[in-house]
Write a protein that holds these residues in place. Structure first.
Motif, PDB file in Angstrom:
ATOM      1  N   ASN A 115       0.838  -1.216   0.000  1.00  0.00           N
ATOM      2  CA  ASN A 115       0.000   0.000   0.000  1.00  0.00           C
ATOM      3  C   ASN A 115       0.865   1.255   0.000  1.00  0.00           C
ATOM      4  N   LYS A 155       2.112   1.751  -3.543  1.00  0.00           N
ATOM      5  CA  LYS A 155       1.038   2.201  -4.429  1.00  0.00           C
ATOM      6  C   LYS A 155       0.646   3.648  -4.161  1.00  0.00           C
ATOM      7  N   SER A 156       0.846   4.104  -2.920  1.00  0.00           N
ATOM      8  CA  SER A 156       0.492   5.480  -2.577  1.00  0.00           C
ATOM      9  C   SER A 156       1.562   6.471  -3.005  1.00  0.00           C
ATOM     10  N   THR A 176      -4.737   0.503   9.706  1.00  0.00           N
ATOM     11  CA  THR A 176      -3.596  -0.300   9.276  1.00  0.00           C
ATOM     12  C   THR A 176      -3.471  -1.550  10.142  1.00  0.00           C
TER      13      THR A 176
END
Length: 423
Positions: free
Chosen positions: A51, A54-55, A379
């Motif tokens: 993640n 990807k961010s 998270t």
């Protein structure tokens, strides 16, 4: 004896020695707990890292740059003239066409450098602003509005950062959606050295904000590649730098293999970088740490194997007369052996369930861990997979059965007459 009867009798025998059974099971549970938590932490950390990547970029995009000559590590001979610094290498439209023809590449967008003079809305002051072209599909953390599933910005639209909302005259982010903002771009005339400019009106479709997953956040206006090219051509027309790019972003097709396409671009004579390079390095590091901790868990399980063997041998000695009686009543050697192996399996099952049960319970600490480490809300760094726990418990049962092999063999080989005479 039927298998069902042997299993029930094995469970009954363990209940008569509850403390010993519990202690042996707890020894196994320590290893089971360590292994389960280590695997969950590895899975959760990999998911968080994925993640995070990807961010901060599009993993299915390649960043392409001009190939630079490798620098020699030894000094060159002095020829009597001073070295002259030349202009840095750049890419042009010919490179765009060449790269776009490489198999696996869906679209190619040059890296345009834009310079906005100011931004404003009717009734507000003029404010300095930076503009960025969003040419990839990197996910954005939106506070208001929305983008397509591809995370791309359509021509004529703009995404503004949360920090710009107040100065643009909006009370809250949702008020900005659907409204327009004017951005002014200057162009310097090389002939008259007079500054001329052009206003571009954009519709606000989303408001983004900083996320803890972003390694580097900058409040900046974001527009489409189509608008970016038009503005770039306007600002650089007649400058001699038009159609000269410092880099190119190549978007891959969904079916393309990132590594193979990357190699094809390299073979075409370019420097290339992808987020997958970072991902692979981070995943390798996580795997090393994860399997290192798992190794300690297996050592604990190995130590508990000797406890199972010791427990089973003691059980054989304590129940020698019982074994003799069972044989005298017609129990076969293999039935006796199976009885003790099933007892060992029960111990492995109990230890595995206790260990994995406590491990899964640690998932309740995920909110506390996220808060303590300052991570994004929701998270989960401890991510458990049910199948992993099932496989682990089954494996511990097999290990326990293997550990109980020799005690069960000793019990099966006991002479019934000698066993009955034992006090």
């Amino acid at each position: 004896m039927k298998t069902r009867d042997i299993v029930r009798r094995a469970g009954s025998s363990l209940r008569h020695a509850k403390i010993r059974t519990l202690l042996t099971s707890l020894a196994i549970s320590v290893g089971a707990f360590t292994v389960t938590v280590a695997l969950a932490a590895g899975t959760g950390t990999q998911a968080y890292t994925d993640n995070l990547i990807k961010s901060n970029g599009d993993e299915r995009s390649l960043s392409i740059f001009p190939k630079t000559d490798e620098q020699s590590t030894t000094p060159k001979e002095y020829t009597g003239s001073s070295p002259v610094s030349g202009k840095g290498a750049s890419l042009g439209d010919a490179d765009v066409q060449k790269i776009s023809k490489i198999s696996g590449i869906e679209s190619v967008t040059p890296t345009y450098s834009l310079s906005a003079t100011y931004m404003m809305r009717a009734g507000t002051k003029k404010y300095q602003a930076d503009v960025n072209i969003k040419s990839d599909r990197t996910a954005m953390t939106l506070e208001a509005g929305s983008l397509p599933s591809t995370n791309e910005i359509a021509a004529g639209n703009i995404v503004v950062p949360h920090e710009y909302i107040g100065v643009l005259g909006f009370k809250q982010p949702s008020d900005a959606i659907g409204k327009t903002v004017t951005v002014h771009f200057d162009k310097l005339s090389r002939d008259s050295f007079e500054t001329v400019g052009e206003d571009k009106v954009f519709t606000i479709v989303a408001v983004n904000k900083q996320s803890s997953l972003q390694l580097r956040y900058q409040p900046i206006l974001q527009i489409s590649a189509t608008d970016g090219k038009a503005i770039y051509d306007y600002q650089h027309a007649g400058s001699g730098e038009q159609n000269s790019y410092g880099g190119i972003t190549a978007r891959l097709t969904d079916a393309a293999d990132v590594d193979k396409t990357k190699q094809a671009v390299k073979d075409a004579g370019y420097e290339v970088f992808s987020l997958k390079d970072i991902q692979q390095v981070l995943f390798q590091f996580i795997d090393v740490v994860k399997w290192g901790v798992v190794g300690f868990g297996f050592l604990a399980i190995l130590a508990s194997v000797f406890g199972i063997i010791n427990t089973q041998y003691i059980s054989v000695l304590e129940r020698t007369q019982q074994i003799g009686l069972m044989k005298a009543l017609g129990a076969r050697r293999r039935d006796i052996g199976r009885l003790f192996r099933y007892e060992a399996a029960w111990v492995g099952f109990l230890g595995g369930m206790i260990g994995t049960g406590f491990a899964v319970a640690t998932s309740l600490l995920n909110p506390w861990i996220a808060t303590t480490l300052g991570l994004e809300k929701g998270t989960q760094l401890l991510l458990f997979k049910p199948m992993t726990s099932i496989v682990l418990v089954a494996s511990l049962m097999l290990v326990a059965v293997a550990a109980g092999y020799f005690p069960s063999r000793k019990a099966a080989k006991l002479d019934p007459i000698e066993a009955l005479r034992t006090e």
